[in-house]
Design an enzyme around this catalytic site. Structure first.
Site, PDB file in Angstrom:
ATOM      1  N   GLY A 233       0.812  -1.210   0.000  1.00 14.03           N
ATOM      2  CA  GLY A 233       0.000   0.000   0.000  1.00 14.03           C
ATOM      3  C   GLY A 233       0.842   1.255   0.000  1.00 14.03           C
ATOM      4  O   GLY A 233       1.764   1.394  -0.810  1.00 14.03           O
ATOM      5  N   GLY A 236       4.745   1.276  -0.269  1.00 16.84           N
ATOM      6  CA  GLY A 236       5.465   0.985  -1.502  1.00 16.84           C
ATOM      7  C   GLY A 236       5.623  -0.495  -1.769  1.00 16.84           C
ATOM      8  O   GLY A 236       4.778  -1.311  -1.389  1.00 16.84           O
ATOM      9  N   GLY A 262      -2.915  -2.210  -6.781  1.00 16.68           N
ATOM     10  CA  GLY A 262      -2.042  -3.349  -7.031  1.00 16.68           C
ATOM     11  C   GLY A 262      -2.115  -3.826  -8.469  1.00 16.68           C
ATOM     12  O   GLY A 262      -1.104  -4.257  -9.051  1.00 16.68           O
ATOM     13  N   ASP A 263      -3.296  -3.735  -9.065  1.00 11.99           N
ATOM     14  CA  ASP A 263      -3.453  -4.126 -10.465  1.00 11.99           C
ATOM     15  C   ASP A 263      -2.664  -3.193 -11.381  1.00 11.99           C
ATOM     16  O   ASP A 263      -2.084  -3.627 -12.386  1.00 11.99           O
ATOM     17  CB  ASP A 263      -4.925  -4.100 -10.861  1.00 11.99           C
ATOM     18  CG  ASP A 263      -5.787  -4.918  -9.916  1.00 11.99           C
ATOM     19  OD1 ASP A 263      -5.281  -5.907  -9.354  1.00 11.99           O
ATOM     20  OD2 ASP A 263      -6.967  -4.554  -9.730  1.00 11.99           O
TER      21      ASP A 263
END
Length: 331
Positions: A233, A236, A262-263
């Site tokens: 998150g 990093g 994240g995608d």
């Protein structure tokens, strides 16, 4: 990445449990009260679809392999067309799930995610998916990601078989999943992109600090993963490869809708993999900087699968990256 500029970078994603993503914009989410929705956005989604949409925005030529079916299946396909993706749809689900993200003005996001609908004819699903993967590989795809959960009834062998098929063609594979599906490919030779909680579950212990994360990722690299990039998150990404490791982050956290961040990182990784041709040839510090910047640029957008291109470009020079010498010794 000159290949990206001239449009020759070709990537693909596989989404076995896609969704129709519904995003509600609200002033605030108040439990046990009436909340007035200011804006509703519905689009084709699922982790692999989100990654494909971001990769396309970044300039890659992108294919999306998805399962579909049922009454919501046509709506999903219309949404994929509107995203400009080249879609290979496999009619195999009884229906397509919906997810709901409720985004408040302060950036707080609450996600409601259906598990998914049953697979029809699971005995033949793996071969049908592999046929679709072979089709996109024949189009010159040079990197592929399998993202997200599996729908109920999905064969357990489908992810390892996808990885095996791509590796036989010399195409690197990124797997972004969790739980038993992640464990099934942990030693398959795929690049892995778990978050910290998913990595802890995979290795079976609590990860207290960055050293613990590096050690856990290095274990997976020692068992054949070409790289393990652990997302955390706002903190990093930590990445470990056989040649060493790095930590990358923005100096200041970004507020907004983190759904799909994240995608977006997976999309940036795919682009770098395809441009390099092999995980061993990726310039990992540059790739990680791009992953962090692209992920943060997604947070600024109201829905998953989109990025703020101007913010991404600006953040490429702001991301801080640090080598992790201990990763070289552990991997």
């Amino acid at each position: 990445m000159s290949a990206l500029r001239d449009g020759t970078v070709r990537v693909a994603t596989v989404t076995l449990n896609p969704a129709l993503d519904v995003t509600y914009q609200v002033p605030a989410l108040v439990v046990d009260d009436v909340v007035r929705v200011r804006q509703v956005t519905t689009r084709a989604g699922g982790k692999g679809v989100n990654a494909a949409a971001v990769a396309e925005t970044m300039g890659a030529t992108t294919w999306a392999v998805v399962l579909t079916g049922g009454r919501a299946g046509n709506e999903l396909l219309d949404g994929l067309d509107s995203l400009g993706l080249r879609t290979l749809a496999i009619d195999a689900l009884t229906d397509v799930r919906r997810t709901v993200a409720v985004v408040a003005d302060d950036g707080t996001t609450t996600s409601l995610q259906e598990a998914g609908h049953d697979v029809r004819d699971p005995e033949h699903l793996t071969e049908r998916v592999l046929d679709a993967v072979r089709q996109v590989l024949a189009e010159g795809v040079r990197a592929l990601a399998v993202s997200g959960s599996l729908p109920p009834g999905c064969p357990a062998d489908v992810l390892p078989r996808i990885v095996e098929t791509c590796r036989r063609s010399g195409v690197p594979v990124v797997v972004d999943t969790s739980g038993a599906p992640l464990a099934a490919v942990a030693r398959s030779g795929a690049l892995l992109t778990p978050n910290r909680a998913e990595l802890a579950e995979l290795v079976g212990r609590t990860l207290h600090d960055q050293d613990d994360v590096v050690a856990a990722a290095a274990e997976l690299v020692a068992h054949g993963a070409p790289a393990v990039a652990v997302t955390s998150g706002p903190d990093g990404i930590v990445c470990v490869t056989p040649d060493g490791g790095w930590a990358a982050n923005l100096p200041t956290p970004v507020a907004g809708n983190a759904t799909g961040a994240g995608d977006a990182a997976v999309a940036a990784l795919l682009v770098h993999l395809a441009a390099a041709g092999d995980a061993a040839d990726v310039g990992w510090p540059d790739a990680l900087v791009d992953m962090v910047a692209t992920s943060a640029a997604c947070v600024l957008r109201p829905v998953a699968g989109e990025i703020d291109a101007d913010a991404r470009a600006a953040w490429l020079s702001d991301v801080q990256i640090h080598p992790l010498d201990q990763a070289r010794n552990r991997a």
